[in-house]
Write a protein that holds these residues in place. Structure first.
Motif, PDB file in Angstrom:
ATOM      1  N   ILE A 128       1.157  -0.955  -0.091  1.00  0.00           N
ATOM      2  CA  ILE A 128      -0.306  -0.034   0.028  1.00  0.00           C
ATOM      3  C   ILE A 128       0.801   1.408   0.256  1.00  0.00           C
ATOM      4  O   ILE A 128       2.185   1.592   0.883  1.00  0.00           O
ATOM      5  CB  ILE A 128      -0.888  -0.415   0.932  1.00  0.00           C
ATOM      6  N   LYS A 129       1.355   2.239  -0.690  1.00  0.00           N
ATOM      7  CA  LYS A 129       1.548   2.969  -1.306  1.00  0.00           C
ATOM      8  C   LYS A 129       1.642   4.170  -0.995  1.00  0.00           C
ATOM      9  O   LYS A 129       0.773   4.729   0.561  1.00  0.00           O
ATOM     10  CB  LYS A 129       1.846   2.987  -3.296  1.00  0.00           C
ATOM     11  N   PRO A 130       2.466   5.175  -0.186  1.00  0.00           N
ATOM     12  CA  PRO A 130       2.440   6.455   0.137  1.00  0.00           C
ATOM     13  C   PRO A 130       1.473   7.773   0.198  1.00  0.00           C
ATOM     14  O   PRO A 130       0.503   7.988   0.724  1.00  0.00           O
ATOM     15  CB  PRO A 130       3.537   6.908   0.045  1.00  0.00           C
ATOM     16  N   ASP A 131       0.916   7.302  -1.072  1.00  0.00           N
ATOM     17  CA  ASP A 131      -0.504   7.671  -1.964  1.00  0.00           C
ATOM     18  C   ASP A 131      -1.801   8.225  -1.079  1.00  0.00           C
ATOM     19  O   ASP A 131      -2.585   8.478  -0.545  1.00  0.00           O
ATOM     20  CB  ASP A 131      -0.523   8.618  -3.243  1.00  0.00           C
ATOM     21  N   ALA A 132      -1.594   6.339  -0.852  1.00  0.00           N
ATOM     22  CA  ALA A 132      -2.451   5.927   0.058  1.00  0.00           C
ATOM     23  C   ALA A 132      -2.668   5.872   1.751  1.00  0.00           C
ATOM     24  O   ALA A 132      -3.851   5.999   2.198  1.00  0.00           O
ATOM     25  CB  ALA A 132      -2.670   3.936  -0.297  1.00  0.00           C
ATOM     26  N   THR A 133      -1.772   5.898   2.398  1.00  0.00           N
ATOM     27  CA  THR A 133      -0.705   6.036   3.292  1.00  0.00           C
ATOM     28  C   THR A 133      -1.703   7.039   4.190  1.00  0.00           C
ATOM     29  O   THR A 133      -2.350   7.651   4.998  1.00  0.00           O
ATOM     30  CB  THR A 133      -0.006   5.126   4.150  1.00  0.00           C
ATOM     31  N   ARG A 134      -0.937   8.398   3.331  1.00  0.00           N
ATOM     32  CA  ARG A 134      -1.412   9.240   3.715  1.00  0.00           C
ATOM     33  C   ARG A 134      -2.700   9.914   3.228  1.00  0.00           C
ATOM     34  O   ARG A 134      -2.867  10.921   4.655  1.00  0.00           O
ATOM     35  CB  ARG A 134      -0.277  10.835   2.455  1.00  0.00           C
ATOM     36  N   ARG A 135      -3.731   9.334   2.447  1.00  0.00           N
ATOM     37  CA  ARG A 135      -5.254   9.708   2.594  1.00  0.00           C
ATOM     38  C   ARG A 135      -5.713   8.600   3.790  1.00  0.00           C
ATOM     39  O   ARG A 135      -6.871   8.415   3.497  1.00  0.00           O
ATOM     40  CB  ARG A 135      -5.302   9.518   1.434  1.00  0.00           C
ATOM     41  N   ASN A 136      -4.850   8.173   4.508  1.00  0.00           N
ATOM     42  CA  ASN A 136      -5.756   6.564   5.026  1.00  0.00           C
ATOM     43  C   ASN A 136      -6.643   5.619   4.900  1.00  0.00           C
ATOM     44  O   ASN A 136      -7.985   5.888   5.277  1.00  0.00           O
ATOM     45  CB  ASN A 136      -6.821   7.527   6.258  1.00  0.00           C
ATOM     46  N   LEU A 137      -5.728   5.546   3.961  1.00  0.00           N
ATOM     47  CA  LEU A 137      -7.046   4.404   2.834  1.00  0.00           C
ATOM     48  C   LEU A 137      -6.029   3.090   3.024  1.00  0.00           C
ATOM     49  O   LEU A 137      -6.576   2.189   2.297  1.00  0.00           O
ATOM     50  CB  LEU A 137      -6.869   4.877   1.485  1.00  0.00           C
ATOM     51  N   THR A 138      -5.518   2.398   4.131  1.00  0.00           N
ATOM     52  CA  THR A 138      -5.206   1.236   4.466  1.00  0.00           C
ATOM     53  C   THR A 138      -6.705   0.374   4.735  1.00  0.00           C
ATOM     54  O   THR A 138      -6.265  -0.613   3.965  1.00  0.00           O
ATOM     55  CB  THR A 138      -3.962   1.438   5.744  1.00  0.00           C
TER      56      THR A 138
END
Ligand code: CMP
Length: 139
Positions: free
Chosen positions: A9-19
């Motif tokens: 799960i890439k940085p753009d997704a962790t940044r947007r709380n999408l884990t």
């Protein structure tokens, strides 16, 4: 056959709380998360991980992006896990990704495309080994 594949799960997704939302999509497809860890990749780790793309024009940006923030590395297990994961991720470029796929729903661009998944059994094994020991994987 039951396979294992490697997912990020890439940085753009962790940044947007999408884990959680992304993991839910993976689980809904029938894949099981048998190992998971949140890490910040070093530049060296990202370089090594994407070594196969070293000659591609996007390599530098890719390495910078993947080491720019937290990622979640996971091992996924299930029937035909490698192709199943690729199906639920959708095409690399979100503008080509089928409706309902992770990249269609969440990716921002071909670079910030929210997830990585292994493309072959050989690469799955190599990629898993870069981040997990066998005792950290609990099926
Ligand atoms: P990933 O599955 O992590 O593997 C390599 C990554 O490079 C890919 O997802 C994309 O995010 C990124 N990338 C950027 N440009 C391209 C391109 N032209 N073709 C393939 N991958 C690209």
């Amino acid at each position: 056959a039951i396979e294992r594949t490697f997912s990020i799960i890439k940085p753009d997704a962790t940044r947007r709380n999408l884990t959680g939302a992304i993991t839910q999509k993976l689980e809904e497809s029938g894949l099981r998360v048998v190992a998971s860890r949140r890490i910040q990749m070093t530049e060296d780790q990202a370089k090594k991980f994407y070594e196969v793309h070293a000659e591609r024009p996007f390599y530098g940006d890719l390495v910078n992006f993947m080491s720019s923030g937290p990622v979640v590395v996971q091992v996924l297990e299930g029937e035909n896990a490698i192709s199943k994961n690729r199906e639920v991720m959708g095409a690399t470029n979100p503008s080509d990704a089928a409706e309902g796929t992770i990249r269609a729903e969440f990716a921002e661009s071909i670079d910030a495309n929210s997830v990585h998944g292994s493309d072959s059994p050989e690469n799955a094994e190599l990629e898993i080994k870069q981040f997990f020991t066998e005792d950290q994987i609990v099926g």
